[in-house]
Design a protein around this motif. Sequence first.
Motif, PDB file in Angstrom:
ATOM      1  N   VAL A   1      43.231  29.184  57.805  1.00  0.00           N
ATOM      2  CA  VAL A   1      42.684  29.890  56.675  1.00  0.00           C
ATOM      3  C   VAL A   1      43.520  29.646  55.464  1.00  0.00           C
ATOM      4  N   SER A   2      43.092  30.244  54.365  1.00  0.00           N
ATOM      5  CA  SER A   2      43.774  30.088  53.090  1.00  0.00           C
ATOM      6  C   SER A   2      45.202  30.587  53.180  1.00  0.00           C
ATOM      7  N   THR A   3      46.093  29.852  52.513  1.00  0.00           N
ATOM      8  CA  THR A   3      47.491  30.254  52.473  1.00  0.00           C
ATOM      9  C   THR A   3      47.782  31.129  51.272  1.00  0.00           C
ATOM     10  N   ARG A   4      46.795  31.409  50.468  1.00  0.00           N
ATOM     11  CA  ARG A   4      47.010  32.301  49.326  1.00  0.00           C
ATOM     12  C   ARG A   4      47.286  33.706  49.824  1.00  0.00           C
ATOM     13  N   PRO A   5      48.282  34.389  49.259  1.00  0.00           N
ATOM     14  CA  PRO A   5      48.563  35.748  49.695  1.00  0.00           C
ATOM     15  C   PRO A   5      47.398  36.661  49.415  1.00  0.00           C
TER      16      PRO A   5
ATOM     17  N   ARG B   1      28.107  33.523  51.902  1.00  0.00           N
ATOM     18  CA  ARG B   1      27.506  34.165  50.730  1.00  0.00           C
ATOM     19  C   ARG B   1      28.516  34.239  49.601  1.00  0.00           C
ATOM     20  N   LEU B   2      27.999  34.527  48.414  1.00  0.00           N
ATOM     21  CA  LEU B   2      28.832  34.584  47.217  1.00  0.00           C
ATOM     22  C   LEU B   2      29.544  35.925  47.123  1.00  0.00           C
ATOM     23  N   HIS B   3      30.290  36.104  46.047  1.00  0.00           N
ATOM     24  CA  HIS B   3      31.038  37.337  45.798  1.00  0.00           C
ATOM     25  C   HIS B   3      30.071  38.520  45.691  1.00  0.00           C
ATOM     26  N   PRO B   4      30.403  39.682  46.265  1.00  0.00           N
ATOM     27  CA  PRO B   4      29.487  40.831  46.209  1.00  0.00           C
ATOM     28  C   PRO B   4      29.136  41.281  44.793  1.00  0.00           C
ATOM     29  N   ALA B   5      30.005  40.977  43.824  1.00  0.00           N
ATOM     30  CA  ALA B   5      29.720  41.385  42.439  1.00  0.00           C
ATOM     31  C   ALA B   5      28.818  40.400  41.715  1.00  0.00           C
ATOM     32  N   THR B   6      28.337  39.363  42.397  1.00  0.00           N
ATOM     33  CA  THR B   6      27.492  38.351  41.749  1.00  0.00           C
ATOM     34  C   THR B   6      26.250  38.944  41.079  1.00  0.00           C
ATOM     35  N   PRO B   7      25.485  39.853  41.738  1.00  0.00           N
ATOM     36  CA  PRO B   7      24.307  40.419  41.056  1.00  0.00           C
ATOM     37  C   PRO B   7      24.660  41.115  39.743  1.00  0.00           C
ATOM     38  N   LEU B   8      25.774  41.827  39.710  1.00  0.00           N
ATOM     39  CA  LEU B   8      26.187  42.505  38.480  1.00  0.00           C
ATOM     40  C   LEU B   8      26.534  41.502  37.399  1.00  0.00           C
TER      41      LEU B   8
ATOM     42  N   LEU C   1      32.356  33.322  43.072  1.00  0.00           N
ATOM     43  CA  LEU C   1      33.211  33.441  44.238  1.00  0.00           C
ATOM     44  C   LEU C   1      34.412  34.298  43.878  1.00  0.00           C
ATOM     45  N   GLY C   2      35.142  34.754  44.887  1.00  0.00           N
ATOM     46  CA  GLY C   2      36.413  35.388  44.619  1.00  0.00           C
ATOM     47  C   GLY C   2      37.340  34.399  43.947  1.00  0.00           C
ATOM     48  N   SER C   3      38.161  34.866  43.037  1.00  0.00           N
ATOM     49  CA  SER C   3      39.008  33.963  42.261  1.00  0.00           C
ATOM     50  C   SER C   3      39.906  33.125  43.158  1.00  0.00           C
ATOM     51  N   ALA C   4      40.587  33.771  44.116  1.00  0.00           N
ATOM     52  CA  ALA C   4      41.454  33.028  45.028  1.00  0.00           C
ATOM     53  C   ALA C   4      40.647  32.097  45.919  1.00  0.00           C
ATOM     54  N   ALA C   5      39.466  32.541  46.348  1.00  0.00           N
ATOM     55  CA  ALA C   5      38.616  31.713  47.205  1.00  0.00           C
ATOM     56  C   ALA C   5      38.117  30.476  46.465  1.00  0.00           C
ATOM     57  N   ALA C   6      37.864  30.604  45.167  1.00  0.00           N
ATOM     58  CA  ALA C   6      37.406  29.452  44.377  1.00  0.00           C
ATOM     59  C   ALA C   6      38.483  28.380  44.321  1.00  0.00           C
ATOM     60  N   ASP C   7      39.738  28.792  44.083  1.00  0.00           N
ATOM     61  CA  ASP C   7      40.834  27.820  44.057  1.00  0.00           C
ATOM     62  C   ASP C   7      40.994  27.140  45.411  1.00  0.00           C
ATOM     63  N   GLU C   8      40.907  27.927  46.474  1.00  0.00           N
ATOM     64  CA  GLU C   8      41.069  27.363  47.814  1.00  0.00           C
ATOM     65  C   GLU C   8      39.915  26.443  48.168  1.00  0.00           C
TER      66      GLU C   8
ATOM     67  N   SER D   1      32.206  37.523  53.188  1.00  0.00           N
ATOM     68  CA  SER D   1      33.467  37.695  52.482  1.00  0.00           C
ATOM     69  C   SER D   1      34.256  36.409  52.564  1.00  0.00           C
ATOM     70  N   PRO D   2      34.374  35.645  51.449  1.00  0.00           N
ATOM     71  CA  PRO D   2      35.058  34.365  51.475  1.00  0.00           C
ATOM     72  C   PRO D   2      36.562  34.540  51.542  1.00  0.00           C
ATOM     73  N   ALA D   3      37.062  35.098  52.663  1.00  0.00           N
ATOM     74  CA  ALA D   3      38.486  35.355  52.779  1.00  0.00           C
ATOM     75  C   ALA D   3      39.211  34.218  53.476  1.00  0.00           C
ATOM     76  N   GLY D   4      38.505  33.466  54.343  1.00  0.00           N
ATOM     77  CA  GLY D   4      39.157  32.383  55.041  1.00  0.00           C
ATOM     78  C   GLY D   4      38.686  31.040  54.530  1.00  0.00           C
ATOM     79  N   ARG D   5      38.646  30.041  55.449  1.00  0.00           N
ATOM     80  CA  ARG D   5      38.187  28.715  55.055  1.00  0.00           C
ATOM     81  C   ARG D   5      36.690  28.744  54.796  1.00  0.00           C
TER      82      ARG D   5
END
Length: 501
Positions: A183-187, A16-23, A158-165, A4-8
């Motif tokens: 970690v990311s400062t994005r809310p 790993r990539l976003h869980p929805a990647t296979p879909l 990737l998660g949208s916020a994680a991609a920007d970070e 889960s790309p929630a932090g740095r």
Amino acid sequence: MSESPAGRLADGEWHRLHPATPLLKGGIALIAILGVIVVNLRDVLINIVIGGSPGDEYDPFVWIIEHDYAGLIILAIVGGLLLFIAGFYVSWRMHTFRITNEQVEVRSGILFRTNRRGRLDRIQGINIVRPFLARLVGAARLEISVAGQDANVQLAYLGSAAADELRREILLLASGTKAEEGVSTRPQGAYSTRLVGELLAPELPADAAPPESVVQMHLGRLIGSLVLSGFTIFLLAVIAAFIWVTVTTREYFFLFGFVPAIIGMGSYYVSKFTKSLRYSIASTPDGIRVGFGLLSTSNETLPPGRIHAVEVTQPLFWRPTGWWEIKINRASHSSAKGAAGQANTTILPVGNLADVRKVLELVLPGLIDPESIALLERGLTSKGGDDGFVNSPSRARVIRWFSVRRNGFAIVPGAVLLRRGAIWRTLVVVPAARMQSVALHQGPILRRLRLAGLRLHTVAGPVMPYLGAIDADTAVKAFGDISATAVESASSDTSHRWRTA
């Protein structure tokens, strides 16, 4: 290993990539295939429910039902579906990436493993693309453009916020600055709130760049550029030819045959229009950010010093409106298209002279001072003559019938300007630090006229920095002056470490 790309993400560990990647990468195609099967079974299922005739005995679905193979077929479909799902899941589990202080590395593949690496000091840009379906699940595709042929590294998705970070962290590392701890400062609020915000937010957030540095495309100018494009002129000529053939032959079926072409051309205009909406180019601490798109969005950051040549052109039909187009040469090529569906080397599809001035100040920071800007504007609008450029002599009119007065060059601190064309006006700006070599050429005709051609070599791209039919002695002197400027600029260039320069 983080799933889960929630932090740095630029911590040197495997992620790993976003869980929805296979879909997003293959599941949608599978759903479409199942939809086709269901549609083909529709009539058969209706007949079974209402007890009607099974239909055509040669229909394969009818044949399967009559021979009691339906259970086996359904079992095979379910088994295949489970295999597909298992394959997508294993592929996702095996697709990992990591960001170190020196490179981006991606591992993928189940039976045949692939390992791609991109050095941070060779990064030419980072593009974040958000296709419409990916935006619905809060995902984005990040593509890291690296100098070299087929050297790009892609992280989809990737998660949208994680991609920007992650883009921010990679650019920090590439600039020579150590990544910030934490970690990311994005809310990280509720998913539904973030999703709605991403769908409705402007392409360029208000705090992403100083307002005075933002250049946006005027809606009326965008529509006008499509109407006055070369494709429109060609389309009108084709329509006129069809009408003439129909009137002459009185065979009106020609018009009906043209209907599919009209639909296709209409979709072309709609696609170019929607892809150019919300266009913006702005200055950020890590380079130039170019963004656009309505349903599917794209925004790319080009770090300083990654632009090797700039070309400003004005087609003949844009002359009355004063519109211009800007293209660039860069050392890599993104797989994503640019605004208006053009190549991503088109950095400004259409703009007026004020837009051109601001864009050049953004893409050539430190090279274009007020005096150089004034010279550059004269190079765009002047009819030639004594305007600060060294122009072709009058004897060059033999091979430059209309543009002899506008065919010339100028050397400013840190850059070389090449101007040519009177009907289709072109001005090329080459940063001296990015220049690879200088060449002079002189064929038999140029030799007889005591003329020569000048060419500046940069990375491959749509911009061709050449100038023909200039005085031979002047060309030799320019060769020495440009070479000296290039050596001096390259030795003092620190743009590759823009935050520590």
